[in-house]
Design a protein around this motif. Structure first.
Motif, PDB file in Angstrom:
ATOM      1  N   GLY A 190      -2.304  -3.792  -2.095  1.00  0.00           N
ATOM      2  CA  GLY A 190      -2.390  -3.849  -0.650  1.00  0.00           C
ATOM      3  C   GLY A 190      -3.548  -3.095  -0.044  1.00  0.00           C
ATOM      4  O   GLY A 190      -4.360  -2.485  -0.743  1.00  0.00           O
ATOM      5  N   THR A 191      -3.617  -3.159   1.272  1.00  0.00           N
ATOM      6  CA  THR A 191      -4.695  -2.490   1.986  1.00  0.00           C
ATOM      7  C   THR A 191      -4.269  -2.212   3.418  1.00  0.00           C
ATOM      8  O   THR A 191      -3.389  -2.881   3.962  1.00  0.00           O
ATOM      9  CB  THR A 191      -5.968  -3.351   2.003  1.00  0.00           C
ATOM     10  OG1 THR A 191      -6.978  -2.660   2.733  1.00  0.00           O
ATOM     11  CG2 THR A 191      -5.720  -4.686   2.678  1.00  0.00           C
ATOM     12  N   ALA A 192      -4.915  -1.239   4.022  1.00  0.00           N
ATOM     13  CA  ALA A 192      -4.695  -0.977   5.441  1.00  0.00           C
ATOM     14  C   ALA A 192      -5.948  -1.313   6.236  1.00  0.00           C
ATOM     15  O   ALA A 192      -5.976  -1.149   7.448  1.00  0.00           O
ATOM     16  CB  ALA A 192      -4.324   0.492   5.652  1.00  0.00           C
ATOM     17  N   SER A 193      -6.973  -1.787   5.542  1.00  0.00           N
ATOM     18  CA  SER A 193      -8.226  -2.101   6.230  1.00  0.00           C
ATOM     19  C   SER A 193      -8.062  -3.332   7.115  1.00  0.00           C
ATOM     20  O   SER A 193      -7.662  -4.397   6.659  1.00  0.00           O
ATOM     21  CB  SER A 193      -9.328  -2.353   5.190  1.00  0.00           C
ATOM     22  OG  SER A 193     -10.313  -3.194   5.752  1.00  0.00           O
ATOM     23  N   LEU A 241       0.831  -1.198   0.000  1.00  0.00           N
ATOM     24  CA  LEU A 241       0.000   0.000   0.000  1.00  0.00           C
ATOM     25  C   LEU A 241       0.870   1.255   0.000  1.00  0.00           C
ATOM     26  O   LEU A 241       0.641   2.193  -0.768  1.00  0.00           O
ATOM     27  CB  LEU A 241      -0.916   0.001   1.232  1.00  0.00           C
ATOM     28  CG  LEU A 241      -1.914   1.153   1.284  1.00  0.00           C
ATOM     29  CD1 LEU A 241      -2.932   1.013   0.167  1.00  0.00           C
ATOM     30  CD2 LEU A 241      -2.603   1.208   2.638  1.00  0.00           C
ATOM     31  N   SER A 242       1.905   1.243   0.835  1.00  0.00           N
ATOM     32  CA  SER A 242       2.746   2.437   0.898  1.00  0.00           C
ATOM     33  C   SER A 242       3.727   2.480  -0.273  1.00  0.00           C
ATOM     34  O   SER A 242       4.136   3.548  -0.726  1.00  0.00           O
ATOM     35  CB  SER A 242       3.483   2.496   2.238  1.00  0.00           C
ATOM     36  OG  SER A 242       4.389   1.431   2.321  1.00  0.00           O
ATOM     37  N   ASP A 243       4.089   1.310  -0.784  1.00  0.00           N
ATOM     38  CA  ASP A 243       5.039   1.209  -1.885  1.00  0.00           C
ATOM     39  C   ASP A 243       4.378   1.504  -3.229  1.00  0.00           C
ATOM     40  O   ASP A 243       5.028   1.960  -4.171  1.00  0.00           O
ATOM     41  CB  ASP A 243       5.607  -0.218  -1.883  1.00  0.00           C
ATOM     42  CG  ASP A 243       6.853  -0.345  -2.725  1.00  0.00           C
ATOM     43  OD1 ASP A 243       6.945  -1.335  -3.461  1.00  0.00           O
ATOM     44  OD2 ASP A 243       7.712   0.555  -2.661  1.00  0.00           O
ATOM     45  N   GLY A 244       3.083   1.179  -3.307  1.00  0.00           N
ATOM     46  CA  GLY A 244       2.357   1.362  -4.557  1.00  0.00           C
ATOM     47  C   GLY A 244       2.543   0.242  -5.543  1.00  0.00           C
ATOM     48  O   GLY A 244       1.909   0.203  -6.596  1.00  0.00           O
ATOM     49  N   SER A 245       3.393  -0.729  -5.207  1.00  0.00           N
ATOM     50  CA  SER A 245       3.625  -1.842  -6.135  1.00  0.00           C
ATOM     51  C   SER A 245       2.537  -2.898  -5.949  1.00  0.00           C
ATOM     52  O   SER A 245       1.997  -3.043  -4.868  1.00  0.00           O
ATOM     53  CB  SER A 245       4.999  -2.456  -5.869  1.00  0.00           C
ATOM     54  OG  SER A 245       5.070  -2.911  -4.534  1.00  0.00           O
ATOM     55  N   PRO A 246       2.220  -3.630  -7.049  1.00  0.00           N
ATOM     56  CA  PRO A 246       1.168  -4.655  -6.917  1.00  0.00           C
ATOM     57  C   PRO A 246       1.652  -5.853  -6.123  1.00  0.00           C
ATOM     58  O   PRO A 246       2.839  -6.139  -6.052  1.00  0.00           O
ATOM     59  CB  PRO A 246       0.880  -5.034  -8.372  1.00  0.00           C
ATOM     60  CG  PRO A 246       2.140  -4.726  -9.105  1.00  0.00           C
ATOM     61  CD  PRO A 246       2.775  -3.566  -8.408  1.00  0.00           C
ATOM     62  N   LEU A 247       0.694  -6.562  -5.511  1.00  0.00           N
ATOM     63  CA  LEU A 247       1.013  -7.768  -4.749  1.00  0.00           C
ATOM     64  C   LEU A 247       1.477  -8.872  -5.689  1.00  0.00           C
ATOM     65  O   LEU A 247       0.890  -9.066  -6.751  1.00  0.00           O
ATOM     66  CB  LEU A 247      -0.223  -8.247  -4.006  1.00  0.00           C
ATOM     67  CG  LEU A 247      -0.541  -7.529  -2.708  1.00  0.00           C
ATOM     68  CD1 LEU A 247      -1.985  -7.748  -2.345  1.00  0.00           C
ATOM     69  CD2 LEU A 247       0.371  -8.020  -1.608  1.00  0.00           C
ATOM     70  N   PRO A 248       2.509  -9.611  -5.317  1.00  0.00           N
ATOM     71  CA  PRO A 248       2.921 -10.737  -6.152  1.00  0.00           C
ATOM     72  C   PRO A 248       1.927 -11.887  -6.028  1.00  0.00           C
ATOM     73  O   PRO A 248       1.139 -11.938  -5.075  1.00  0.00           O
ATOM     74  CB  PRO A 248       4.270 -11.131  -5.558  1.00  0.00           C
ATOM     75  CG  PRO A 248       4.236 -10.661  -4.163  1.00  0.00           C
ATOM     76  CD  PRO A 248       3.356  -9.460  -4.131  1.00  0.00           C
ATOM     77  N   PHE A 249       1.952 -12.791  -6.954  1.00  0.00           N
ATOM     78  CA  PHE A 249       1.149 -14.034  -6.980  1.00  0.00           C
ATOM     79  C   PHE A 249      -0.343 -13.804  -7.126  1.00  0.00           C
ATOM     80  O   PHE A 249      -1.115 -14.727  -7.092  1.00  0.00           O
ATOM     81  CB  PHE A 249       1.360 -14.902  -5.720  1.00  0.00           C
ATOM     82  CG  PHE A 249       2.791 -15.078  -5.339  1.00  0.00           C
ATOM     83  CD1 PHE A 249       3.690 -15.645  -6.242  1.00  0.00           C
ATOM     84  CD2 PHE A 249       3.257 -14.670  -4.104  1.00  0.00           C
ATOM     85  CE1 PHE A 249       5.016 -15.820  -5.893  1.00  0.00           C
ATOM     86  CE2 PHE A 249       4.586 -14.842  -3.749  1.00  0.00           C
ATOM     87  CZ  PHE A 249       5.459 -15.409  -4.644  1.00  0.00           C
ATOM     88  N   LEU A 250      -0.778 -12.544  -7.216  1.00  0.00           N
ATOM     89  CA  LEU A 250      -2.220 -12.324  -7.316  1.00  0.00           C
ATOM     90  C   LEU A 250      -2.558 -11.705  -8.669  1.00  0.00           C
ATOM     91  O   LEU A 250      -1.795 -10.905  -9.199  1.00  0.00           O
ATOM     92  CB  LEU A 250      -2.702 -11.384  -6.197  1.00  0.00           C
ATOM     93  CG  LEU A 250      -2.785 -11.985  -4.807  1.00  0.00           C
ATOM     94  CD1 LEU A 250      -3.325 -10.964  -3.821  1.00  0.00           C
ATOM     95  CD2 LEU A 250      -3.658 -13.230  -4.788  1.00  0.00           C
ATOM     96  N   PRO A 251      -3.710 -12.083  -9.228  1.00  0.00           N
ATOM     97  CA  PRO A 251      -4.131 -11.471 -10.496  1.00  0.00           C
ATOM     98  C   PRO A 251      -4.495 -10.004 -10.255  1.00  0.00           C
ATOM     99  O   PRO A 251      -4.778  -9.600  -9.134  1.00  0.00           O
ATOM    100  CB  PRO A 251      -5.361 -12.286 -10.887  1.00  0.00           C
ATOM    101  CG  PRO A 251      -5.877 -12.847  -9.604  1.00  0.00           C
ATOM    102  CD  PRO A 251      -4.682 -13.057  -8.731  1.00  0.00           C
ATOM    103  N   GLY A 252      -4.475  -9.233 -11.316  1.00  0.00           N
ATOM    104  CA  GLY A 252      -4.795  -7.809 -11.178  1.00  0.00           C
ATOM    105  C   GLY A 252      -3.615  -7.085 -10.576  1.00  0.00           C
ATOM    106  O   GLY A 252      -2.541  -7.646 -10.374  1.00  0.00           O
ATOM    107  N   ALA A 253      -3.807  -5.844 -10.291  1.00  0.00           N
ATOM    108  CA  ALA A 253      -2.720  -5.050  -9.725  1.00  0.00           C
ATOM    109  C   ALA A 253      -3.162  -4.452  -8.404  1.00  0.00           C
ATOM    110  O   ALA A 253      -3.204  -3.249  -8.211  1.00  0.00           O
ATOM    111  CB  ALA A 253      -2.291  -3.960 -10.707  1.00  0.00           C
TER     112      ALA A 253
END
Ligand SMILES: Nc1ncnc2c1ncn2[C@@H]1O[C@H](COP(=O)(O)OP(=O)(O)OP(=O)(O)O)[C@@H](O)[C@H]1O
Ligand SMILES: [Mg+2]
Lengths: 252, 332
Positions: free
Chosen positions: B99-102, B84-96
């Motif tokens: 992250g989340t802080a929820s 979330l803070s990095d802005g990079s997409p999560l690895p191993f998951l489809p889409g981009a």
């Protein structure tokens, strides 16, 4: 065979070795529906080994086991039990930290299913407890229903274990020396519990107490060194010279 | 025999609950706000210890790798926050998805992912039993420990810092008092759930397996799947504890999975009372308070813990809880 119906249990050429020792050396025998079939033999003859293979706790090296029309040779213990094969152990096997009633309730629950039920209280569930109490009554243990099973007298624990096996509503009971370690009084009570089952429950009975065997059995198989040397009615087994030489002659 | 109106057990539990509920205002009044975060930590480890008690105390599975699930839960929160803070997409998951802080999403994910890890580890470990089971769960946890050390994206040995705690509807988890009550609520909820569970049909199967698994199988129970289910539930509980631990310290590191951490959780269970569910809460409090107090005198504080533990194992089978609440019935 004169009976047209297939036997409930049909064991064919069972072989089991422990190293050089042949504990089961080609055992073939059958148990008909409603029959009490006793297996007798000296210590170390391979009686417990036979029962362990029938219940599924030991895999045979050869031969096959047909139960209720199915080949169960490779089936695991729990599935055989659910098919209606119940057993007792030569060395008492109960739940020592449960009450006597809860021991029975476990056996009842096995038949009820729904073991993935997480919420409802099981200890007050009448579907478990009522038949459990009934099962205790059958072996006259209702007075100790709420005692810890581990604290019961040896004879009572043996009765409890028999009651558990019965409470699963089995088609065939495998009893491994139900009178083991019992005094004459306890032994007599156990016989009184078993007698009314005659004709109603099929039983493969391993027992050293000859009075019990001759009182209960419809047929007897004599096992010596892993081999059945004779299968016949009690009267003819008593008269069989081979059997007398191999086994009965040794006991007083 | 007459039953007293209030049993000793009810008294101990009632007092404990009041104490836990009243702790933040008391600590604030005494100007010792530090206690609130210390006790948040205690509640979080209590949650992990209660979940271990489920498999150790009720199903008889001595897992020395429970820290693995604590760590996985924590890393789920840490990794979601990192992206979330990095802005990079999560690895191993489809889409981009970045992250989340929820808290609702992150903690649910932590529970699910650690349950999944427990499913795999449990399925393999349960082919063994006794000492081998202890060793294999330990080995799996150590494998995860070294795996996370090797993840340089997430800080390797140094782990990940959270910029802030997760966001929660209507509450500011950054406020220590709110966070404390969230931890307390989740712990109580989990204990209640476990209490129902151990008295259900499923729970009786667990207890039966602990006492005599051979007998269970001979009665027709396919014990493997029930024990595995129990292992998964326990893993999920520890995963939630991990998610909370990540929030509490705003930091996640492989240390959570180190075998000594698993050992500490096991000590909490034994010290507090195995198979009692409430005991492990006392065990967590005792161990962490002891650590807090003794560690200021000597770094070898474990030397004092050793004899205490031996005493408990030898003389008080139901641990501190048994000592306080009496021998009790068969269900704790
Ligand atoms: N797991 C095992 N490993 C090696 N040998 C075994 C094993 N189980 C049984 N045996 C051996 O197999 C033989 C048959 O044992 P088993 O227990 O079946 O006899 P039994 O007829 O039940 O005797 P008893 O009347 O004393 O109960 C014995 O010589 C025993 O030592
Ligand atoms: Mg035997």
């Amino acid at each position: 065979m004169d009976s047209p119906a297939a036997p409930l249990l049909d064991v064919q050429g069972l072989v089991k070795s422990f190293g050089a020792l042949r504990a089961s050396d080609g055992i073939s025998l059958d148990v008909r529906a409603g029959e009490i079939h006793a297996v007798i033999g000296p210590n170390g003859a391979g009686k417990t080994t036979l029962i362990n293979q029938l219940s599924g706790e030991m895999a045979p090296d050869g031969g096959q086991i047909l139960f209720d029309g199915m080949n169960v040779t490779a089936m695991d213990v729990a599935r055989r039990a659910r098919m209606g094969l119940a057993r007792s152990y030569q060395i008492t096997s109960i739940f020592p930290e449960f009450t006597a009633l809860e021991n029975l309730a476990m056996a009842v629950q096995s038949g009820l299913g729904h073991h993935f039920r997480f919420w409802r209280n099981a200890k007050t569930d009448p579907a478990r407890i009522a038949p459990a109490m009934e099962g205790l009554r059958r072996v006259e243990l209702e007075a100790v229903a709420h005692s810890m099973a581990g604290e019961l007298a040896h004879g009572q624990q043996r009765q409890l274990e028999l009651a558990m096996a019965l409470a699963t509503g089995p088609k065939l009971l495998l009893l491994d020396e139900p009178m083991a370690g019992m005094g004459p009084e306890e032994s007599r009570r156990m016989t009184d519990i078993l007698l009314p089952l005659k004709g109603r429950v099929s039983i493969l009975l391993v027992e050293h107490d000859m009075d019990v065997v001759f009182a209960l059995a419809d047929r007897i198989t004599v096992l010596v060194l892993g081999k059945p040397i004779a299968t016949d009615t009690p009267a003819r087994i008593r008269a069989n010279p081979d059997v007398r030489a191999a086994y009965l002659g040794e006991s007083p | 025999m007459d039953k007293p109106v209030v049993t000793r057990k009810a008294l101990v539990l009632g007092l404990g609950l009041v104490l836990l509920l009243a702790l933040p205002p008391i600590a604030l009044a005494m100007d010792e706000g530090f206690f609130i975060s210390l006790f948040s930590r205690i509640l979080i480890y209590a949650l992990a210890a209660v979940s271990l008690d489920l498999i150790l105390g009720y199903a008889g599975m001595a897992s020395l790798g429970h820290g693995a699930f604590l760590g996985v839960g924590a890393y789920v929160v840490g990794i979601l926050a990192f992206h979330l803070s990095d802005g990079s997409p999560l690895p191993f998951l489809p889409g981009a998805w970045a992250g989340t802080a929820s808290a609702l999403i992150a903690w649910t994910a932590a529970i699910l992912v650690s349950a999944l890890f427990a499913l795999v580890i449990g399925a393999l470990s349960q082919r063994t039993s006794g000492v081998y089971f202890i060793m294999i769960t330990l080995a799996f946890a150590q494998m995860l420990y070294f795996f996370f050390i090797s993840l340089s994206t997430y800080g390797g040995q140094d782990g990940v810092n959270l910029e802030q705690r997760n966001t929660f509807p209507l509450l500011d988890l950054g406020d220590d008092t709110s966070f404390y009550y969230v931890c307390l609520g989740l712990l109580l909820g989990f204990v209640f759930l476990c209490k129902r569970l151990v008295n259900s049909r499923f729970g009786m199967v667990m207890r039966g397996c602990k006492q005599n698994e051979t007998r269970m199988r001979a009665l027709g129970f396919a014990t493997y799947r029930y024990k595995l289910m129990c292992f998964v539930i326990a893993g999920a509980g520890a995963g939630l504890a991990g998610a909370l631990a990540a929030n509490q310290s705003e930091f996640v590191s492989p240390g959570l999975m180190h075998w000594t951490r698993s050992g500490e959780i096991m000590i909490m269970v034994i010290l507090g009372g195995m198979g009692t569910l409430f005991g492990p809460i006392l065990g967590a409090a005792a161990l962490l308070l002891m650590e807090d107090v003794l560690a200021s005198y000597t770094e070898h504080w474990m030397i004092i813990l050793g004899p205490v533990l031996i005493f408990v194992v030898l003389f008080a089978r139901r641990g501190i809880y048994g000592f306080l609440a009496g021998p009790g019935g068969r269900d704790g």
